[in-house]
Design an enzyme around this catalytic site. Structure first.
Site, PDB file in Angstrom:
ATOM      1  N   ALA A  81      27.225  42.762 -70.613  1.00 40.71           N
ATOM      2  CA  ALA A  81      28.359  43.218 -71.420  1.00 40.71           C
ATOM      3  C   ALA A  81      28.685  44.661 -71.058  1.00 40.71           C
ATOM      4  O   ALA A  81      27.783  45.453 -70.789  1.00 40.71           O
ATOM      5  CB  ALA A  81      28.037  43.109 -72.911  1.00 40.71           C
ATOM      6  N   GLU A 114      25.102  31.282 -66.592  1.00 37.37           N
ATOM      7  CA  GLU A 114      26.184  30.462 -67.123  1.00 37.37           C
ATOM      8  C   GLU A 114      27.318  31.401 -67.484  1.00 37.37           C
ATOM      9  O   GLU A 114      27.086  32.495 -67.989  1.00 37.37           O
ATOM     10  CB  GLU A 114      25.769  29.692 -68.387  1.00 37.37           C
ATOM     11  N   ASN A 119      36.687  32.536 -68.360  1.00 36.12           N
ATOM     12  CA  ASN A 119      36.514  33.976 -68.221  1.00 36.12           C
ATOM     13  C   ASN A 119      36.733  34.351 -66.747  1.00 36.12           C
ATOM     14  O   ASN A 119      35.797  34.521 -65.972  1.00 36.12           O
ATOM     15  CB  ASN A 119      35.111  34.383 -68.698  1.00 36.12           C
ATOM     16  N   TYR A 126      31.188  37.318 -60.370  1.00 32.86           N
ATOM     17  CA  TYR A 126      30.018  36.584 -59.891  1.00 32.86           C
ATOM     18  C   TYR A 126      30.259  35.994 -58.503  1.00 32.86           C
ATOM     19  O   TYR A 126      29.366  36.036 -57.652  1.00 32.86           O
ATOM     20  CB  TYR A 126      29.621  35.494 -60.887  1.00 32.86           C
TER      21      TYR A 126
END
Length: 159
Positions: A81, A114, A119, A126
């Site tokens: 985050a 995951e 998103n 990623y």
């Protein structure tokens, strides 16, 4: 000796401390519908198997964090985050790269995660950092409207 990694915008990355649990819970609440409570972060921070890395300034004001779980030669990115005011400044990239660098000094050779398939920013991050989709988990993420989002399961080798 303290581990430190450089990060953009005058920040650095270092291992989290138990005293960071409140900041991590606050940032997690900003980024996720169901944020984890401070007590859960405190529990994770007390365990060697869940190293956590924070991006912070010289006064240790936390701008973001990444938490992993290690099991044998694999690691799972449990959560990452970044504070809303620090987003789009490559803090997430720096956190992932510090995590990879630290794991290179361990037996871990593969990382999984995951991510909500909707998103787009996270999926792009990623993918750019070498992760590839290896599966899906339907109904994995609860949403505010009562529905549930599909998670993409992604992995990358750490070599």
């Amino acid at each position: 000796m303290m581990k430190l990694w450089m990060a953009p915008a005058g920040l650095h990355i270092e291992p989290a401390r138990s005293s960071d649990a409140e900041d991590l819970a606050r940032l997690h609440q900003q980024g996720f519908y169901r944020g984890w409570p401070r007590e859960e972060f405190a529990s994770f921070l007390a365990e060697d198997a869940t190293p956590t890395y924070i991006a912070c300034d010289a006064k240790r004001r936390v701008a973001g964090f990444a938490m992993i779980r290690i099991g044998g030669d694999e690691a799972e990115l449990l959560t990452i985050a970044v504070d809303t005011k620090w987003r789009s400044k490559r803090i997430g990239t720096a956190l992932l790269r510090a995590t990879f660098a630290d794991l290179m000094m361990s037996p871990v050779r593969r990382m999984f995660l995951e991510v909500d398939e909707l998103n787009a920013a996270a999926v792009k991050l990623y993918t750019r950092e070498g992760f590839a989709q290896v599966g899906t988990r339907k109904g994995y993420y609860p949403k505010a409207d009562g529905s549930a989002a599909t998670a993409l399961v992604m992995a990358r080798d750490l070599d």
